[in-house]
Design a protein around this motif. Structure first.
Motif, PDB file in Angstrom:
ATOM      1  N   LYS A 110      -9.662  20.700  10.722  1.00  0.00           N
ATOM      2  CA  LYS A 110      -9.186  22.066  10.504  1.00  0.00           C
ATOM      3  C   LYS A 110      -9.061  22.404   9.017  1.00  0.00           C
ATOM      4  N   LEU A 111      -8.994  21.388   8.171  1.00  0.00           N
ATOM      5  CA  LEU A 111      -8.807  21.597   6.735  1.00  0.00           C
ATOM      6  C   LEU A 111     -10.096  21.455   5.932  1.00  0.00           C
ATOM      7  N   LEU A 112     -11.222  21.216   6.611  1.00  0.00           N
ATOM      8  CA  LEU A 112     -12.482  20.960   5.912  1.00  0.00           C
ATOM      9  C   LEU A 112     -13.429  22.145   5.984  1.00  0.00           C
ATOM     10  N   ALA A 113     -14.046  22.441   4.847  1.00  0.00           N
ATOM     11  CA  ALA A 113     -15.071  23.479   4.779  1.00  0.00           C
ATOM     12  C   ALA A 113     -16.381  22.935   5.348  1.00  0.00           C
ATOM     13  N   PRO A 114     -17.236  23.824   5.878  1.00  0.00           N
ATOM     14  CA  PRO A 114     -18.578  23.375   6.262  1.00  0.00           C
ATOM     15  C   PRO A 114     -19.264  22.785   5.020  1.00  0.00           C
ATOM     16  N   GLY A 115     -19.943  21.692   5.195  1.00  0.00           N
ATOM     17  CA  GLY A 115     -20.605  21.058   4.062  1.00  0.00           C
ATOM     18  C   GLY A 115     -19.696  20.162   3.240  1.00  0.00           C
ATOM     19  N   TYR A 116     -18.493  19.879   3.741  1.00  0.00           N
ATOM     20  CA  TYR A 116     -17.533  19.012   3.057  1.00  0.00           C
ATOM     21  C   TYR A 116     -18.190  17.701   2.631  1.00  0.00           C
ATOM     22  N   VAL A 117     -17.812  17.231   1.438  1.00  0.00           N
ATOM     23  CA  VAL A 117     -18.282  15.937   0.921  1.00  0.00           C
ATOM     24  C   VAL A 117     -17.080  15.133   0.461  1.00  0.00           C
ATOM     25  N   ASP A 118     -17.053  13.860   0.857  1.00  0.00           N
ATOM     26  CA  ASP A 118     -16.015  12.929   0.430  1.00  0.00           C
ATOM     27  C   ASP A 118     -16.683  11.821  -0.375  1.00  0.00           C
ATOM     28  N   ILE A 119     -16.196  11.599  -1.584  1.00  0.00           N
ATOM     29  CA  ILE A 119     -16.692  10.485  -2.395  1.00  0.00           C
ATOM     30  C   ILE A 119     -15.554   9.484  -2.465  1.00  0.00           C
ATOM     31  N   ASP A 120     -15.753   8.330  -1.794  1.00  0.00           N
ATOM     32  CA  ASP A 120     -14.665   7.376  -1.689  1.00  0.00           C
ATOM     33  C   ASP A 120     -14.561   6.490  -2.930  1.00  0.00           C
ATOM     34  N   ALA A 121     -13.537   5.644  -2.933  1.00  0.00           N
ATOM     35  CA  ALA A 121     -13.227   4.821  -4.106  1.00  0.00           C
ATOM     36  C   ALA A 121     -14.311   3.795  -4.419  1.00  0.00           C
ATOM     37  N   SER A 122     -15.202   3.530  -3.459  1.00  0.00           N
ATOM     38  CA  SER A 122     -16.296   2.593  -3.724  1.00  0.00           C
ATOM     39  C   SER A 122     -17.537   3.302  -4.267  1.00  0.00           C
ATOM     40  N   GLY A 123     -17.465   4.641  -4.342  1.00  0.00           N
ATOM     41  CA  GLY A 123     -18.584   5.396  -4.886  1.00  0.00           C
ATOM     42  C   GLY A 123     -19.566   5.890  -3.849  1.00  0.00           C
ATOM     43  N   VAL A 124     -19.207   5.823  -2.568  1.00  0.00           N
ATOM     44  CA  VAL A 124     -20.088   6.284  -1.492  1.00  0.00           C
ATOM     45  C   VAL A 124     -19.730   7.722  -1.146  1.00  0.00           C
ATOM     46  N   ALA A 125     -20.759   8.564  -1.012  1.00  0.00           N
ATOM     47  CA  ALA A 125     -20.567   9.958  -0.610  1.00  0.00           C
ATOM     48  C   ALA A 125     -20.795  10.075   0.898  1.00  0.00           C
ATOM     49  N   TRP A 126     -19.866  10.769   1.569  1.00  0.00           N
ATOM     50  CA  TRP A 126     -19.911  10.924   3.008  1.00  0.00           C
ATOM     51  C   TRP A 126     -19.829  12.397   3.386  1.00  0.00           C
ATOM     52  N   SER A 127     -20.534  12.791   4.420  1.00  0.00           N
ATOM     53  CA  SER A 127     -20.273  14.084   5.061  1.00  0.00           C
ATOM     54  C   SER A 127     -19.028  13.885   5.926  1.00  0.00           C
ATOM     55  N   ALA A 128     -18.468  14.947   6.441  1.00  0.00           N
ATOM     56  CA  ALA A 128     -17.294  14.815   7.310  1.00  0.00           C
ATOM     57  C   ALA A 128     -17.622  13.971   8.538  1.00  0.00           C
ATOM     58  N   ASP A 129     -18.753  14.239   9.180  1.00  0.00           N
ATOM     59  CA  ASP A 129     -19.120  13.484  10.382  1.00  0.00           C
ATOM     60  C   ASP A 129     -19.292  11.999  10.082  1.00  0.00           C
ATOM     61  N   GLU A 130     -19.942  11.687   8.964  1.00  0.00           N
ATOM     62  CA  GLU A 130     -20.119  10.280   8.576  1.00  0.00           C
ATOM     63  C   GLU A 130     -18.777   9.615   8.294  1.00  0.00           C
ATOM     64  N   MET A 131     -17.918  10.330   7.581  1.00  0.00           N
ATOM     65  CA  MET A 131     -16.605   9.782   7.242  1.00  0.00           C
ATOM     66  C   MET A 131     -15.801   9.501   8.510  1.00  0.00           C
ATOM     67  N   PHE A 132     -15.757  10.454   9.435  1.00  0.00           N
ATOM     68  CA  PHE A 132     -14.985  10.256  10.657  1.00  0.00           C
ATOM     69  C   PHE A 132     -15.552   9.117  11.496  1.00  0.00           C
ATOM     70  N   ALA A 133     -16.870   9.006  11.572  1.00  0.00           N
ATOM     71  CA  ALA A 133     -17.480   7.918  12.339  1.00  0.00           C
ATOM     72  C   ALA A 133     -17.153   6.562  11.712  1.00  0.00           C
ATOM     73  N   GLN A 134     -17.216   6.480  10.407  1.00  0.00           N
ATOM     74  CA  GLN A 134     -16.966   5.226   9.699  1.00  0.00           C
ATOM     75  C   GLN A 134     -15.481   4.838   9.746  1.00  0.00           C
ATOM     76  N   MET A 135     -14.601   5.818   9.701  1.00  0.00           N
ATOM     77  CA  MET A 135     -13.173   5.557   9.547  1.00  0.00           C
ATOM     78  C   MET A 135     -12.365   5.818  10.826  1.00  0.00           C
ATOM     79  N   LYS A 136     -13.020   5.956  11.972  1.00  0.00           N
ATOM     80  CA  LYS A 136     -12.313   6.361  13.200  1.00  0.00           C
ATOM     81  C   LYS A 136     -11.214   5.386  13.620  1.00  0.00           C
ATOM     82  N   ASN A 137     -11.315   4.126  13.221  1.00  0.00           N
ATOM     83  CA  ASN A 137     -10.296   3.141  13.574  1.00  0.00           C
ATOM     84  C   ASN A 137      -9.363   2.833  12.408  1.00  0.00           C
TER      85      ASN A 137
END
Length: 144
Positions: free
Chosen positions: A49-76
């Motif tokens: 609910k807080l994410l814009a379409p096209g959201y990008v997350d760049i994590d502390a390891s330097g990997v860029a994720w889309s919202a869908d990728e981030m949620f799939a990777q971090m679901k647990n």
């Protein structure tokens, strides 16, 4: 002439109050985005609910994720503790703002405990009257 002077006086008070209101909203939304991760698993609907379409997350390891990728990777994954340090909101335009801050966090991903001292930033944009995160970044904090 007196009316113009009064109008400028009123505007000088309204402008800063509005800016402070926006800063409070951005800080509250940033906090809510972290709160969605609190627990044993991320609350994906609350986070989305807080994410814009096209959201990008760049994590502390330097990997860029889309919202869908981030949620799939971090679901647990879930956060057991977080605390913001010195959050600063910068108004960029009437419809965009950036927040920068330090954050101490402890998380669990599966059975792996992760503790981190990070510097984080997010860019928020106002779309259809709602503030949404466009970009979020994290990097390990270094001592000066």
């Amino acid at each position: 002439m007196k009316f113009v002077s009064v109008a400028f006086t009123i505007l000088s008070f309204v402008g800063p109050l509005h800016a402070e209101d926006v800063k409070k909203v951005i800080l509250a939304n940033e906090t809510a985005s972290w709160q969605a991760w609190v627990g044993t698993r991320i609350d994906i609907p609350a986070a989305q609910k807080l994410l814009a379409p096209g959201y990008v997350d760049i994590d502390a390891s330097g990997v860029a994720w889309s919202a869908d990728e981030m949620f799939a990777q971090m679901k647990n994954c879930g956060i057991s503790y977080f605390k913001f340090k010195d959050p600063q909101v910068h108004l960029l335009t009437p419809n965009s703002a950036a927040i920068v801050y330090g954050v101490d966090a402890t998380a669990m991903c599966g059975d792996q405990k992760i503790s981190a001292d990070l510097l984080a930033s997010s860019v928020w944009v106002k779309r259809n009257g709602k503030w949404l995160t466009e970009i979020h970044t994290e990097t390990p904090a270094k001592q000066k």
